[in-house]
Design a protein around this motif. Structure first.
Motif, PDB file in Angstrom:
ATOM      1  N   GLY A 185       0.796  -1.230   0.000  1.00  9.15           N
ATOM      2  CA  GLY A 185       0.000   0.000   0.000  1.00  9.15           C
ATOM      3  C   GLY A 185       0.821   1.269   0.000  1.00  9.15           C
ATOM      4  O   GLY A 185       0.278   2.360   0.185  1.00  9.15           O
ATOM      5  N   HIS A 186       2.150   1.140  -0.226  1.00  9.43           N
ATOM      6  CA  HIS A 186       3.008   2.326  -0.277  1.00  9.43           C
ATOM      7  C   HIS A 186       3.100   2.862  -1.705  1.00  9.43           C
ATOM      8  O   HIS A 186       3.003   2.088  -2.674  1.00  9.43           O
ATOM      9  N   CYS A 187       3.299   4.154  -1.824  1.00  7.85           N
ATOM     10  CA  CYS A 187       3.423   4.763  -3.152  1.00  7.85           C
ATOM     11  C   CYS A 187       4.613   4.153  -3.900  1.00  7.85           C
ATOM     12  O   CYS A 187       5.704   4.002  -3.332  1.00  7.85           O
ATOM     13  N   LYS A 188       4.407   3.816  -5.160  1.00  9.81           N
ATOM     14  CA  LYS A 188       5.443   3.202  -5.983  1.00  9.81           C
ATOM     15  C   LYS A 188       5.893   4.191  -7.052  1.00  9.81           C
ATOM     16  O   LYS A 188       5.069   4.750  -7.781  1.00  9.81           O
ATOM     17  N   ASN A 189       7.198   4.416  -7.133  1.00 12.03           N
ATOM     18  CA  ASN A 189       7.747   5.377  -8.098  1.00 12.03           C
ATOM     19  C   ASN A 189       7.632   4.809  -9.512  1.00 12.03           C
ATOM     20  O   ASN A 189       8.240   3.783  -9.835  1.00 12.03           O
ATOM     21  N   ILE A 190       6.844   5.469 -10.348  1.00 12.02           N
ATOM     22  CA  ILE A 190       6.689   5.035 -11.747  1.00 12.02           C
ATOM     23  C   ILE A 190       7.109   6.147 -12.705  1.00 12.02           C
ATOM     24  O   ILE A 190       6.764   6.134 -13.878  1.00 12.02           O
ATOM     25  N   SER A 191       7.845   7.136 -12.204  1.00  6.55           N
ATOM     26  CA  SER A 191       8.185   8.304 -13.006  1.00  6.55           C
ATOM     27  C   SER A 191       9.087   7.942 -14.179  1.00  6.55           C
ATOM     28  O   SER A 191       9.878   6.995 -14.108  1.00  6.55           O
ATOM     29  N   GLN A 192       8.959   8.726 -15.246  1.00  9.46           N
ATOM     30  CA  GLN A 192       9.786   8.583 -16.439  1.00  9.46           C
ATOM     31  C   GLN A 192      10.382   9.938 -16.771  1.00  9.46           C
ATOM     32  O   GLN A 192       9.810  10.977 -16.421  1.00  9.46           O
ATOM     33  N   ILE A 193      11.513   9.922 -17.468  1.00 15.09           N
ATOM     34  CA  ILE A 193      12.244  11.165 -17.684  1.00 15.09           C
ATOM     35  C   ILE A 193      11.432  12.184 -18.476  1.00 15.09           C
ATOM     36  O   ILE A 193      11.580  13.390 -18.311  1.00 15.09           O
ATOM     37  N   ARG A 194      10.501  11.702 -19.328  1.00 14.69           N
ATOM     38  CA  ARG A 194       9.694  12.652 -20.105  1.00 14.69           C
ATOM     39  C   ARG A 194       8.740  13.460 -19.219  1.00 14.69           C
ATOM     40  O   ARG A 194       8.186  14.463 -19.647  1.00 14.69           O
ATOM     41  N   TRP A 195       8.551  13.000 -17.971  1.00 15.38           N
ATOM     42  CA  TRP A 195       7.675  13.740 -17.060  1.00 15.38           C
ATOM     43  C   TRP A 195       8.180  15.163 -16.814  1.00 15.38           C
ATOM     44  O   TRP A 195       7.401  16.033 -16.442  1.00 15.38           O
ATOM     45  N   ILE A 196       9.468  15.356 -16.975  1.00 16.02           N
ATOM     46  CA  ILE A 196      10.024  16.708 -16.769  1.00 16.02           C
ATOM     47  C   ILE A 196       9.317  17.707 -17.681  1.00 16.02           C
ATOM     48  O   ILE A 196       9.091  18.857 -17.304  1.00 16.02           O
ATOM     49  N   MET A 197       8.927  17.249 -18.881  1.00 17.26           N
ATOM     50  CA  MET A 197       8.225  18.139 -19.812  1.00 17.26           C
ATOM     51  C   MET A 197       6.783  18.381 -19.378  1.00 17.26           C
ATOM     52  O   MET A 197       6.177  19.382 -19.733  1.00 17.26           O
ATOM     53  N   TYR A 198       6.226  17.414 -18.617  1.00 16.96           N
ATOM     54  CA  TYR A 198       4.829  17.552 -18.191  1.00 16.96           C
ATOM     55  C   TYR A 198       4.688  18.514 -17.009  1.00 16.96           C
ATOM     56  O   TYR A 198       3.617  19.077 -16.792  1.00 16.96           O
ATOM     57  N   ALA A 199       5.765  18.671 -16.239  1.00 16.46           N
ATOM     58  CA  ALA A 199       5.720  19.567 -15.068  1.00 16.46           C
ATOM     59  C   ALA A 199       5.933  21.004 -15.524  1.00 16.46           C
ATOM     60  O   ALA A 199       6.863  21.299 -16.283  1.00 16.46           O
ATOM     61  N   LYS A 200       5.099  21.910 -15.062  1.00 20.36           N
ATOM     62  CA  LYS A 200       5.194  23.316 -15.451  1.00 20.36           C
ATOM     63  C   LYS A 200       5.682  24.208 -14.308  1.00 20.36           C
ATOM     64  O   LYS A 200       6.061  25.349 -14.537  1.00 20.36           O
ATOM     65  N   THR A 201       5.646  23.701 -13.076  1.00 18.28           N
ATOM     66  CA  THR A 201       6.176  24.486 -11.955  1.00 18.28           C
ATOM     67  C   THR A 201       7.624  24.082 -11.711  1.00 18.28           C
ATOM     68  O   THR A 201       8.002  22.916 -11.877  1.00 18.28           O
ATOM     69  N   GLU A 202       8.441  25.065 -11.319  1.00 15.62           N
ATOM     70  CA  GLU A 202       9.856  24.790 -11.079  1.00 15.62           C
ATOM     71  C   GLU A 202      10.049  23.795  -9.952  1.00 15.62           C
ATOM     72  O   GLU A 202      10.982  22.984  -9.978  1.00 15.62           O
ATOM     73  N   SER A 203       9.172  23.837  -8.962  1.00 15.32           N
ATOM     74  CA  SER A 203       9.293  22.938  -7.826  1.00 15.32           C
ATOM     75  C   SER A 203       9.206  21.477  -8.271  1.00 15.32           C
ATOM     76  O   SER A 203      10.043  20.640  -7.895  1.00 15.32           O
ATOM     77  N   ALA A 204       8.211  21.157  -9.101  1.00 13.72           N
ATOM     78  CA  ALA A 204       8.046  19.787  -9.588  1.00 13.72           C
ATOM     79  C   ALA A 204       9.188  19.406 -10.533  1.00 13.72           C
ATOM     80  O   ALA A 204       9.732  18.296 -10.461  1.00 13.72           O
ATOM     81  N   GLN A 205       9.554  20.316 -11.414  1.00 12.45           N
ATOM     82  CA  GLN A 205      10.649  20.039 -12.346  1.00 12.45           C
ATOM     83  C   GLN A 205      11.946  19.729 -11.595  1.00 12.45           C
ATOM     84  O   GLN A 205      12.685  18.812 -11.949  1.00 12.45           O
ATOM     85  N   ARG A 206      12.192  20.520 -10.565  1.00  7.54           N
ATOM     86  CA  ARG A 206      13.437  20.349  -9.798  1.00  7.54           C
ATOM     87  C   ARG A 206      13.485  18.986  -9.115  1.00  7.54           C
ATOM     88  O   ARG A 206      14.528  18.316  -9.097  1.00  7.54           O
ATOM     89  N   LYS A 207      12.365  18.543  -8.563  1.00  7.57           N
ATOM     90  CA  LYS A 207      12.327  17.226  -7.903  1.00  7.57           C
ATOM     91  C   LYS A 207      12.595  16.107  -8.903  1.00  7.57           C
ATOM     92  O   LYS A 207      13.321  15.144  -8.617  1.00  7.57           O
ATOM     93  N   LEU A 208      12.015  16.223 -10.091  1.00  9.56           N
ATOM     94  CA  LEU A 208      12.217  15.200 -11.111  1.00  9.56           C
ATOM     95  C   LEU A 208      13.665  15.183 -11.608  1.00  9.56           C
ATOM     96  O   LEU A 208      14.275  14.115 -11.756  1.00  9.56           O
ATOM     97  N   VAL A 209      14.205  16.365 -11.869  1.00  9.46           N
ATOM     98  CA  VAL A 209      15.589  16.453 -12.360  1.00  9.46           C
ATOM     99  C   VAL A 209      16.556  15.851 -11.341  1.00  9.46           C
ATOM    100  O   VAL A 209      17.460  15.075 -11.691  1.00  9.46           O
ATOM    101  N   ARG A 210      16.375  16.193 -10.083  1.00  7.53           N
ATOM    102  CA  ARG A 210      17.271  15.658  -9.047  1.00  7.53           C
ATOM    103  C   ARG A 210      17.178  14.137  -8.965  1.00  7.53           C
ATOM    104  O   ARG A 210      18.189  13.454  -8.776  1.00  7.53           O
ATOM    105  N   TYR A 211      15.970  13.631  -9.098  1.00  9.26           N
ATOM    106  CA  TYR A 211      15.802  12.183  -9.025  1.00  9.26           C
ATOM    107  C   TYR A 211      16.535  11.500 -10.172  1.00  9.26           C
ATOM    108  O   TYR A 211      17.294  10.530  -9.969  1.00  9.26           O
ATOM    109  N   PHE A 212      16.350  11.969 -11.392  1.00 12.82           N
ATOM    110  CA  PHE A 212      16.974  11.304 -12.532  1.00 12.82           C
ATOM    111  C   PHE A 212      18.488  11.532 -12.582  1.00 12.82           C
ATOM    112  O   PHE A 212      19.228  10.680 -13.074  1.00 12.82           O
ATOM    113  N   GLU A 213      18.957  12.668 -12.054  1.00 16.40           N
ATOM    114  CA  GLU A 213      20.388  12.879 -11.919  1.00 16.40           C
ATOM    115  C   GLU A 213      21.003  11.863 -10.961  1.00 16.40           C
ATOM    116  O   GLU A 213      22.113  11.370 -11.161  1.00 16.40           O
TER     117      GLU A 213
END
Length: 479
Positions: A449-477
């Motif tokens: 029942g825990h959240c499962k990370n399913i993010s993909q690198i293209r999600w960076i394009m889907y995020a429009k706020t800097e806060s969300a973009q920054r979290k995604l970039v740091r994760y993939f880095e």
């Protein structure tokens, strides 16, 4: 007597006239600031103390309270005089210390950077991030910054041209968006205008001559109209047995920027040099404010002033020639023309609404929706709801993915889609949100029942706020 001493004495006299409590605190703040800034000078050669006193003068004219005025006097002492915030709190009070702390610039450890890789704008952005973060707890800190910036813009002549333009760019990036959020009409007018004057300085000579000539020539006409309005309105209130007391009638010229914008929209001028003297008579470039001691609604005030203008037009010597809306505030005004064919923007307020219109809003406003780590401050926001009807304020253009990250970082990495406004249709994570939307996030979870990370690198394009973009970039880095 030094110039700064004259300004200080005038402020002190005004505070006594207003019967302000704790004037002793103000006197103490002045003496402290004067002592700490002794032997410091501005680029112009003036004693440095002139700057905090002029900042205080601006805020006093806008009727800010004694804590704000004391903080204005002390606002550079922590940064420039090694006067600790802790000591300031002990000497004065926590409110003053907190405000000064918010506007005190962050010092970078320069030893960490070589001359080649020194991040030019890092100190600037971190200083504003700090202001936003601490200022959320006391919004008056923003007003110290507004007054500080206005005074600095008014005294830019002693700096090289490139420094002047850098200061304007910084102002437009950080200061003006904050002013828009707080809806401070007076500071927006003054600061925008100073940026306009500085940026267009090489082209201003002819425009300034035309502008100054128009308002100087009409000084007596303005005084006559103000007197006529005061007498007629006082008489009308008495005749109609209104309980409203006339508070004040004032006539103010539009700023140079406002004047140019009004003219250029109709005359299609492409530069300041194309403005002609005759153009100024064609447009309502003078503001006439009527404030009344009353708690009646704005609609009732508008109806009242229309009846007054209709009934008293012969004595006033004016005619109603149109209506319009002020761009920054969306405030309706009546256009009137006097006997000399001058046009005016006529506004009517009760006193409470006028103060809010002039200074902005500090009560009941929550700035926690601002991302203090963002490199840009959006001035356009929407309000959306969680599935439990909690209101969330986000920048315009935000997506489902941005919303998920706003709620919780784990939600952002595990969101699959969303149902919006109870619709059965699955909305992808790149779906843009609209004001009023209610969002029900659907998350990917593991067997526990825990959240499962399913993010993909293209999600960076889907995020429009800097806060969300920054979290995604740091994760993939990190991968």
């Amino acid at each position: 007597m030094e110039k700064y001493e004259v300004i200080y004495e005038n402020i002190l006299s005004d505070l006594k006239r207003k019967q302000v409590v704790d004037i002793g605190l103000f006197i103490k703040a002045y003496k402290t600031a004067k002592n700490l800034h002794q032997n410091q000078f501005r680029k112009s050669g003036e004693p440095y103390i002139i700057h905090p006193i002029q900042v205080t003068e601006i805020l006093n004219k806008l009727d800010f309270d004694i804590n704000v005025l004391c903080a204005a006097l002390l606002h550079d002492t922590a940064e420039d005089c090694n006067y600790s915030i802790q000591q300031m709190q002990e000497d004065f009070n926590p409110t003053i210390a907190k405000i000064v702390d918010a506007v005190t610039a962050i010092e970078l450890d320069l030893d960490k950077y070589s001359e080649d890789d020194f991040p030019k704008y890092l100190a600037e952005s971190q200083t504003y991030h700090k202001l936003i973060s601490i200022g959320k707890e006391n919004l008056y800190a923003f007003y110290i910054k507004f007054a500080d910036r206005l005074n600095n813009l008014r005294t830019l002549d002693s700096f090289p041209r490139y420094k002047q333009l850098e200061k304007i760019t910084e102002t437009e990036k950080w200061i003006l968006p904050m002013i828009h959020i707080l809806k401070s009409w007076w500071f927006e007018r003054q600061i925008s205008n100073q940026c306009f004057l500085t940026r267009n300085k090489p082209e201003l000579d002819n425009f300034n001559k035309i502008y100054n000539k128009f308002f100087l020539y009409n000084t007596k006409n303005f005084e006559e109209l103000q007197s006529n309005f005061t007498n007629s309105l006082t008489r009308y209130l008495k005749k109609t047995k209104q309980s409203n007391d006339l508070h004040k009638i004032s006539i103010k010229p539009c700023t140079e920027l406002e004047t140019y914008n009004i003219i250029s929209q109709t005359m299609h001028t492409k530069s300041l040099g194309e403005v002609k003297q005759s153009y100024l008579n064609k447009f309502a470039i003078t503001k006439l404010y009527i404030t009344i001691n009353s708690n009646i609604s704005q609609k009732e005030l508008n109806d009242f002033i229309f009846k007054f203008l209709t009934a008293e037009k012969n004595d006033l010597g004016v005619t109603i020639t149109g209506y319009d809306i002020e761009p920054f505030t969306n405030k309706n005004y009546i256009i009137i023309t006097d006997a000399y064919r001058n046009k005016y923007q006529l506004f009517v307020f009760n006193l409470k609404d006028y103060l809010r219109y002039r200074n902005g809003t500090v009560e009941g406003i929550d700035l926690n929706f601002i991302d203090e780590n963002s490199e840009n401050i959006s001035t356009n926001y929407i309000t959306v709801k969680t599935r439990s009807d909690e209101n969330i304020i986000m920048p315009e253009g935000s997506t489902v993915l941005d919303f998920a990250f706003k709620i919780h970082k784990d939600f952002g990495f595990s969101v699959k889609h969303a149902f919006i406004n109870d619709s059965p249709t699955k909305c992808p994570i790149y779906t843009r949100l609209a004001n009023g939307d209610k969002i029900n996030l659907i998350l990917e979870k593991d067997k526990d029942g825990h959240c499962k990370n399913i993010s993909q690198i293209r999600w960076i394009m889907y995020a429009k706020t800097e806060s969300a973009q920054r979290k995604l970039v740091r994760y993939f880095e990190s991968l």
